[in-house]
Design an enzyme around this catalytic site. Sequence first.
Site, PDB file in Angstrom:
ATOM      1  N   ALA A  10       0.818  -1.216   0.000  1.00 51.56           N
ATOM      2  CA  ALA A  10       0.000   0.000   0.000  1.00 51.56           C
ATOM      3  C   ALA A  10       0.850   1.263   0.000  1.00 51.56           C
ATOM      4  O   ALA A  10       0.453   2.291   0.542  1.00 51.56           O
ATOM      5  CB  ALA A  10      -0.927  -0.015   1.216  1.00 51.56           C
ATOM      6  N   ALA A  11       2.039   1.196  -0.613  1.00 49.42           N
ATOM      7  CA  ALA A  11       2.921   2.363  -0.584  1.00 49.42           C
ATOM      8  C   ALA A  11       2.710   3.276  -1.789  1.00 49.42           C
ATOM      9  O   ALA A  11       3.387   4.289  -1.922  1.00 49.42           O
ATOM     10  CB  ALA A  11       4.376   1.914  -0.514  1.00 49.42           C
ATOM     11  N   GLY A  12       1.775   2.891  -2.656  1.00 50.27           N
ATOM     12  CA  GLY A  12       1.555   3.699  -3.859  1.00 50.27           C
ATOM     13  C   GLY A  12       1.065   5.099  -3.499  1.00 50.27           C
ATOM     14  O   GLY A  12       0.260   5.254  -2.584  1.00 50.27           O
ATOM     15  N   ARG A  16      -1.046   8.801 -10.237  1.00 48.76           N
ATOM     16  CA  ARG A  16      -1.897   8.539 -11.399  1.00 48.76           C
ATOM     17  C   ARG A  16      -3.369   8.855 -11.096  1.00 48.76           C
ATOM     18  O   ARG A  16      -4.155   9.095 -11.988  1.00 48.76           O
ATOM     19  CB  ARG A  16      -1.727   7.085 -11.873  1.00 48.76           C
ATOM     20  CG  ARG A  16      -0.493   6.892 -12.742  1.00 48.76           C
ATOM     21  CD  ARG A  16      -0.412   5.483 -13.273  1.00 48.76           C
ATOM     22  NE  ARG A  16       0.001   4.546 -12.217  1.00 48.76           N
ATOM     23  CZ  ARG A  16       0.029   3.214 -12.376  1.00 48.76           C
ATOM     24  NH1 ARG A  16      -0.334   2.678 -13.520  1.00 48.76           N
ATOM     25  NH2 ARG A  16       0.416   2.430 -11.381  1.00 48.76           N
ATOM     26  N   LYS A  23      -3.009   6.339  -2.687  1.00 48.89           N
ATOM     27  CA  LYS A  23      -3.946   5.675  -3.603  1.00 48.89           C
ATOM     28  C   LYS A  23      -4.919   4.734  -2.884  1.00 48.89           C
ATOM     29  O   LYS A  23      -6.113   4.706  -3.202  1.00 48.89           O
ATOM     30  CB  LYS A  23      -3.147   4.896  -4.649  1.00 48.89           C
ATOM     31  CG  LYS A  23      -3.993   4.055  -5.563  1.00 48.89           C
ATOM     32  CD  LYS A  23      -3.283   3.704  -6.848  1.00 48.89           C
ATOM     33  CE  LYS A  23      -2.523   2.410  -6.775  1.00 48.89           C
ATOM     34  NZ  LYS A  23      -2.024   1.957  -8.065  1.00 48.89           N
ATOM     35  N   ARG A 440     -47.257  37.139  23.501  1.00 44.62           N
ATOM     36  CA  ARG A 440     -47.017  38.138  22.462  1.00 44.62           C
ATOM     37  C   ARG A 440     -47.809  39.384  22.844  1.00 44.62           C
ATOM     38  O   ARG A 440     -48.715  39.321  23.673  1.00 44.62           O
ATOM     39  CB  ARG A 440     -47.458  37.625  21.089  1.00 44.62           C
ATOM     40  CG  ARG A 440     -48.866  37.061  21.041  1.00 44.62           C
ATOM     41  CD  ARG A 440     -49.298  36.782  19.612  1.00 44.62           C
ATOM     42  NE  ARG A 440     -50.137  35.611  19.461  1.00 44.62           N
ATOM     43  CZ  ARG A 440     -51.467  35.605  19.551  1.00 44.62           C
ATOM     44  NH1 ARG A 440     -52.132  36.709  19.888  1.00 44.62           N
ATOM     45  NH2 ARG A 440     -52.142  34.494  19.355  1.00 44.62           N
TER      46      ARG A 440
HETATM   47  C1  UD1 Z   1       1.007  -5.541 -10.219  1.00 48.50           C
HETATM   48  C2  UD1 Z   1       1.706  -6.820 -10.680  1.00 48.50           C
HETATM   49  C3  UD1 Z   1       0.963  -7.368 -11.899  1.00 48.50           C
HETATM   50  C4  UD1 Z   1      -0.473  -7.633 -11.534  1.00 48.50           C
HETATM   51  C5  UD1 Z   1      -1.132  -6.374 -10.950  1.00 48.50           C
HETATM   52  C6  UD1 Z   1      -2.477  -6.722 -10.393  1.00 48.50           C
HETATM   53  C7  UD1 Z   1       4.079  -6.559 -10.160  1.00 48.50           C
HETATM   54  C8  UD1 Z   1       5.430  -6.251 -10.694  1.00 48.50           C
HETATM   55  N1  UD1 Z   1       3.071  -6.502 -11.026  1.00 48.50           N
HETATM   56  O1  UD1 Z   1       1.100  -4.600 -11.282  1.00 48.50           O
HETATM   57  O2  UD1 Z   1       1.573  -8.582 -12.314  1.00 48.50           O
HETATM   58  O3  UD1 Z   1      -1.168  -8.073 -12.698  1.00 48.50           O
HETATM   59  O4  UD1 Z   1      -0.342  -5.844  -9.874  1.00 48.50           O
HETATM   60  O5  UD1 Z   1      -3.146  -5.576  -9.929  1.00 48.50           O
HETATM   61  O6  UD1 Z   1       3.963  -6.862  -9.002  1.00 48.50           O
HETATM   62  N2  UD1 Z   1       3.369  -0.920  -4.364  1.00 48.50           N
HETATM   63  C9  UD1 Z   1       4.148  -0.619  -3.290  1.00 48.50           C
HETATM   64  N3  UD1 Z   1       5.438  -0.248  -3.491  1.00 48.50           N
HETATM   65  C10 UD1 Z   1       6.005  -0.202  -4.711  1.00 48.50           C
HETATM   66  C11 UD1 Z   1       5.204  -0.522  -5.818  1.00 48.50           C
HETATM   67  C12 UD1 Z   1       3.891  -0.894  -5.634  1.00 48.50           C
HETATM   68  O7  UD1 Z   1       3.675  -0.658  -2.153  1.00 48.50           O
HETATM   69  O8  UD1 Z   1       7.191   0.138  -4.792  1.00 48.50           O
HETATM   70  C13 UD1 Z   1       1.972  -1.322  -4.153  1.00 48.50           C
HETATM   71  C14 UD1 Z   1       0.985  -0.361  -4.805  1.00 48.50           C
HETATM   72  O9  UD1 Z   1       0.584   0.633  -3.902  1.00 48.50           O
HETATM   73  C15 UD1 Z   1      -0.182  -1.270  -5.168  1.00 48.50           C
HETATM   74  C16 UD1 Z   1       0.482  -2.620  -5.383  1.00 48.50           C
HETATM   75  O10 UD1 Z   1       1.751  -2.563  -4.759  1.00 48.50           O
HETATM   76  O11 UD1 Z   1      -1.103  -1.351  -4.107  1.00 48.50           O
HETATM   77  C17 UD1 Z   1       0.630  -2.951  -6.850  1.00 48.50           C
HETATM   78  O12 UD1 Z   1       1.460  -1.981  -7.456  1.00 48.50           O
HETATM   79  P1  UD1 Z   1       1.170  -1.347  -8.880  1.00 48.50           P
HETATM   80  O13 UD1 Z   1       2.234  -0.385  -9.198  1.00 48.50           O
HETATM   81  O14 UD1 Z   1      -0.229  -0.882  -8.961  1.00 48.50           O
HETATM   82  O15 UD1 Z   1       1.381  -2.669  -9.770  1.00 48.50           O
HETATM   83  P2  UD1 Z   1       0.712  -3.020 -11.142  1.00 48.50           P
HETATM   84  O16 UD1 Z   1       1.439  -2.290 -12.213  1.00 48.50           O
HETATM   85  O17 UD1 Z   1      -0.739  -2.842 -11.068  1.00 48.50           O
HETATM   86 CA    CA Z   2      -2.172  -1.808  -9.684  1.00 50.95          CA
END
Ligand code: UD1
Ligand code: CA
Length: 462
Positions: A10-12, A16, A23, A440
């Site tokens: 959940a670090a996103g 976007r 997010k 009143r």
């Molecule tokens: C990821 C998967 C993909 C899968 C999809 C499903 C990878 C490389 N890819 O892609 O195969 O089909 O999920 O939804 O794993 N996050 C972090 N730190 C980071 C990067 C991401 O905590 O450094 C978290 C994001 O907040 C998110 C989750 O990991 O909740 C997935 O990351 P995201 O960048 O959305 O991956 P996708 O490109 O969707």
């Molecule tokens: Ca995703």
Amino acid sequence: MEQACAIVLAAGDGKRMRSARPKVLCEVLFRPMICWISDTLGECGIQDVCAVLGAGADLVRQAVPQFSWVEQKERLGTGHAVMQARAFLESHRGGDCAVLCGDAPFMDADTLKNAYLLHKKEGAAVTLVSAWLDNPTGYGRIVRDEKGDVSSIVEQADADEETLRIREINAGTYWFSVDFLLDALNRLRADNAQGEYYLTDVIGIAAAQGRRVCGYQAADSRVAMGANDRKGLLRLNEMARQAELERHLDAGVEIVCADGVVIAPGVSIGQDTTILPGTILKGKTIIGKNCVIGPDTVIEDSTVGDGCQINACQIEKSRLDEKIKIGPFTHVRPNSHLKAGVKIGNFVEVKNSVIDENTAVAHLTYVGDSDVGKNVNFGCGTVTVNFDGHDKYRTVIGDDCFIGCNSNLIAPVEIGSGSYIAAGSTITDRVPEDALAVARARQVVKPGWAKARRLRLGPRKK
Ligand code: UD1
Ligand code: CA
């Protein structure tokens, strides 16, 4: 399964999403996406959960206070995110850990449980959840060998044309043997199109080591749906909304036209109740049988008894008993209790008050901080004056009272049962039972005054 633990990624950030919030706090049916995940984990009985958090960690922690957490300072990919939870994994050696994405809210308890059962039965190092999508764009593709076993996951950015045609995708939910995962994390490299440490590479590592890799194919592809931007979030909301509407329709609720009808998960609605367009039901809300709710009504954290009619109203944190008719344009504010047979009408506001059975407050009235008895009739434009600019006070009205139009009841004040308040009165003192209170100025009539004035001033100017 109670023995198992979980990591939620959940670090996103909201980049976007173009949001100032993290997010995972973006909402689907008024509930942050990460709370959907916490509900699923709760349903599975998985209590030991570690969230990987980035910017805005404090806000996420407020949403899921039951989770432990680690910080991912730099966003270097999903594999890197799991690496931040190494200490958590070390404390679970010998066990199994689920990894879920915080931005895919529809992963459900059945899918997670069934994937776990497969994982244990097969003694797998890793079991991933996959789904079939008509449009797999953006997701990691599941690559299987000639025997049909999963051999790797290839991300969209790294896939060749043939791989891009694969419609089986990675849902982003996995079960790992903790010992295997800890070892595999050490082997991850960021040598891919995005320069990130992909958690998905762990699958290829397991397969290359000859470890058992299982793919659990989800019965419903919705479990894979994630939201990366606002358009994706709207799609999730629309899917969730439709699913909730269908759940209620199946339970015997009537929805003639679903335009603008949004019902949050957890709301319960009785049989043969009709929901009209523009109705939003959210929070812990329970609606009884045979009600008509809407159009254009918002009810939040409230209970509504059987046979109520609620038309164009806003109701928050309140309780309505049976056969109540309110609206149009009534606002019931928190901590109000309307008892059976009460009628509340146009442009009436009720706050922090109890209104007893069969009382009618039909027009243009404010009832705040009040205890009102049974069978009371409020005339148009009554105000319980509850606030002196510093403190708030209660108004107490007994049974069977008649409050004349345009009265002010200056609290604290008590109106005894069976009494009458003359229209236009400003009541400051207790009125005993069965009395008439007139507060009143007495009317003065000056015969001929107007005519004399007209003669003096001439015709009225236009
Ligand atoms: C990821 C998967 C993909 C899968 C999809 C499903 C990878 C490389 N890819 O892609 O195969 O089909 O999920 O939804 O794993 N996050 C972090 N730190 C980071 C990067 C991401 O905590 O450094 C978290 C994001 O907040 C998110 C989750 O990991 O909740 C997935 O990351 P995201 O960048 O959305 O991956 P996708 O490109 O969707
Ligand atoms: Ca995703």
